[in-house]
Design a protein around this motif. Structure first.
Motif, PDB file in Angstrom:
ATOM      1  N   ASN A   1       0.822  -1.208   0.000  1.00  0.00           N
ATOM      2  CA  ASN A   1       0.000   0.000   0.000  1.00  0.00           C
ATOM      3  C   ASN A   1       0.854   1.255   0.000  1.00  0.00           C
ATOM      4  O   ASN A   1       0.548   2.241  -0.682  1.00  0.00           O
ATOM      5  CB  ASN A   1      -0.943   0.001   1.204  1.00  0.00           C
ATOM      6  CG  ASN A   1      -2.192  -0.821   0.965  1.00  0.00           C
ATOM      7  OD1 ASN A   1      -2.723  -0.846  -0.150  1.00  0.00           O
ATOM      8  ND2 ASN A   1      -2.678  -1.501   1.989  1.00  0.00           N
ATOM      9  N   THR A   2       1.941   1.229   0.764  1.00  0.00           N
ATOM     10  CA  THR A   2       2.847   2.375   0.788  1.00  0.00           C
ATOM     11  C   THR A   2       3.504   2.587  -0.569  1.00  0.00           C
ATOM     12  O   THR A   2       3.761   3.725  -0.992  1.00  0.00           O
ATOM     13  CB  THR A   2       3.932   2.167   1.868  1.00  0.00           C
ATOM     14  OG1 THR A   2       3.305   2.021   3.147  1.00  0.00           O
ATOM     15  CG2 THR A   2       4.897   3.344   1.915  1.00  0.00           C
ATOM     16  N   ALA A   3       3.740   1.487  -1.278  1.00  0.00           N
ATOM     17  CA  ALA A   3       4.366   1.570  -2.609  1.00  0.00           C
ATOM     18  C   ALA A   3       3.383   2.019  -3.681  1.00  0.00           C
ATOM     19  O   ALA A   3       3.782   2.292  -4.811  1.00  0.00           O
ATOM     20  CB  ALA A   3       4.952   0.213  -2.987  1.00  0.00           C
ATOM     21  N   GLY A   4       2.117   2.111  -3.346  1.00  0.00           N
ATOM     22  CA  GLY A   4       1.131   2.570  -4.322  1.00  0.00           C
ATOM     23  C   GLY A   4      -0.227   1.920  -4.178  1.00  0.00           C
ATOM     24  O   GLY A   4      -1.245   2.502  -4.530  1.00  0.00           O
ATOM     25  N   GLY A   5      -0.264   0.693  -3.686  1.00  0.00           N
ATOM     26  CA  GLY A   5      -1.537   0.004  -3.476  1.00  0.00           C
ATOM     27  C   GLY A   5      -2.416  -0.044  -4.704  1.00  0.00           C
ATOM     28  O   GLY A   5      -3.636   0.069  -4.622  1.00  0.00           O
ATOM     29  N   ALA A   6      -1.792  -0.247  -5.878  1.00  0.00           N
ATOM     30  CA  ALA A   6      -2.539  -0.194  -7.136  1.00  0.00           C
ATOM     31  C   ALA A   6      -3.455  -1.392  -7.351  1.00  0.00           C
ATOM     32  O   ALA A   6      -4.322  -1.362  -8.220  1.00  0.00           O
ATOM     33  CB  ALA A   6      -1.573  -0.073  -8.308  1.00  0.00           C
TER      34      ALA A   6
END
Length: 312
Positions: free
Chosen positions: A291-296
């Motif tokens: 999620n911190t990395a983007g949570g795409a």
């Protein structure tokens, strides 16, 4: 003493009671909508019946904590409006059965497909036949096209699947699609135990440049899946006996897309285990990492420690 009325039967009961003595319903206050604050306004579909906003669904974040034997977490992520991943995790002593499924978003009811898949496969994994369990999941998901919402016939519910059994120091994995299983040793890079059924994997096998293939917009297009339109498919399986301690990790692409390098994947798993101390906390940490990395995408991860059998 303050009294309260049961919302279901209107009988007056002493505050602090957990359930109504007359009708048996819970006396706990219903959760309020996070957008408008209306208590108990959230319907079964996750939308507030007062303001119409999506307040959340049960599957947005689920956890299974089996203590020191295994743990798993699935999370909606930041970009999707629902969680189309599903997981199954059961233990019998040191034996572990685990399934992860990722709904194909372009199909209709992908969340139903993934949940159907893990339930069908999970119920059969106790026999130890991973291939048969996945084939049962394929049958169950394919049947969805002829039931329920008629729109399923036009866009068959579909999903990927990866399943595993742990019996002592013996691990068996099986899969269809691009949900993955990894072996993460205590030292060194992770070993991917599955091979993605994807466009990129196919063209790389034919000689395409790996870096160029992975940059192609079609890279993650899957070439095998569960569903009525999947055709005749056979699960691929693999098995091994653990020689050194480590962790079996099953996950959807919502996690591994952010950790495509084998060394980076292993480092993240080990950091989560080291910093958090418990399996369930480490699984939460990995979901938070994605999620911190983007949570795409939706995120699902299962962690199972496996050690070699003690020498006799």
């Amino acid at each position: 003493m303050t009294m309260t009325d049961c919302a279901s039967c209107a009988d007056e009961r002493t505050a602090g009671a957990a359930f109504c003595e007359v009708c048996g319903q819970s006396l706990a206050p219903e959760p309020a909508c996070p957008h408008c604050g209306t208590p108990g306004g959230v319907g079964d579909d996750g939308y507030c019946e007062h303001c119409g906003m999506l307040a959340g669904r049960e599957r947005d974040h689920l956890e299974t904590d089996c203590g020191e034997v295994a743990a798993s977490v699935t999370d909606r992520g930041l970009r999707h409006h629902r969680n189309e991943d599903a997981m199954w995790l059961t233990t019998r002593g040191a034996e572990v059965d685990v399934v992860v499924s990722d709904g194909v978003s372009s199909s209709f009811d992908p969340d139903v497909a993934s949940l159907t898949a893990v339930q069908a496969a999970g119920e059969l994994l106790g026999s130890g036949d991973v291939s048969a369990a996945i084939q049962a999941a394929q049958v169950a998901v394919a049947e969805l096209a002829a039931s329920g919402d008629p729109r399923r016939q036009a866009s068959n519910p579909a999903c990927t699947i990866v399943a595993a059994t742990v019996r002592g120091d013996a691990v068996t994995v099986g899969w269809i699609g691009d949900s993955r299983a990894y072996w993460v040793p205590d030292v060194g890079p992770a070993e991917q135990l599955t091979e993605d059924d994807s466009w990129a994997t196919h063209v790389i096998a034919l000689g395409a440049d790996p870096e160029q293939a992975m940059r192609d917009p079609k890279a993650h297009a899957i070439t095998a899946w569960l569903g009525a339109d999947a055709g005749k498919i056979t699960p691929r399986t693999g098995e091994f006996v653990v020689g050194d301690p480590g962790h079996l990790v099953l996950c959807s692409d919502g996690l591994w897309n952010y950790l495509t390098d084998a060394a980076a994947f292993a480092a993240a798993v080990r950091e989560g285990l080291r910093e958090q101390g418990t399996l369930i906390s480490a699984a939460r940490w990995l979901a938070d990492y994605a999620n911190t990395a983007g949570g795409a995408d939706n995120i699902t991860v299962a962690l199972i420690p496996v050690s070699p059998a003690a020498a006799s």
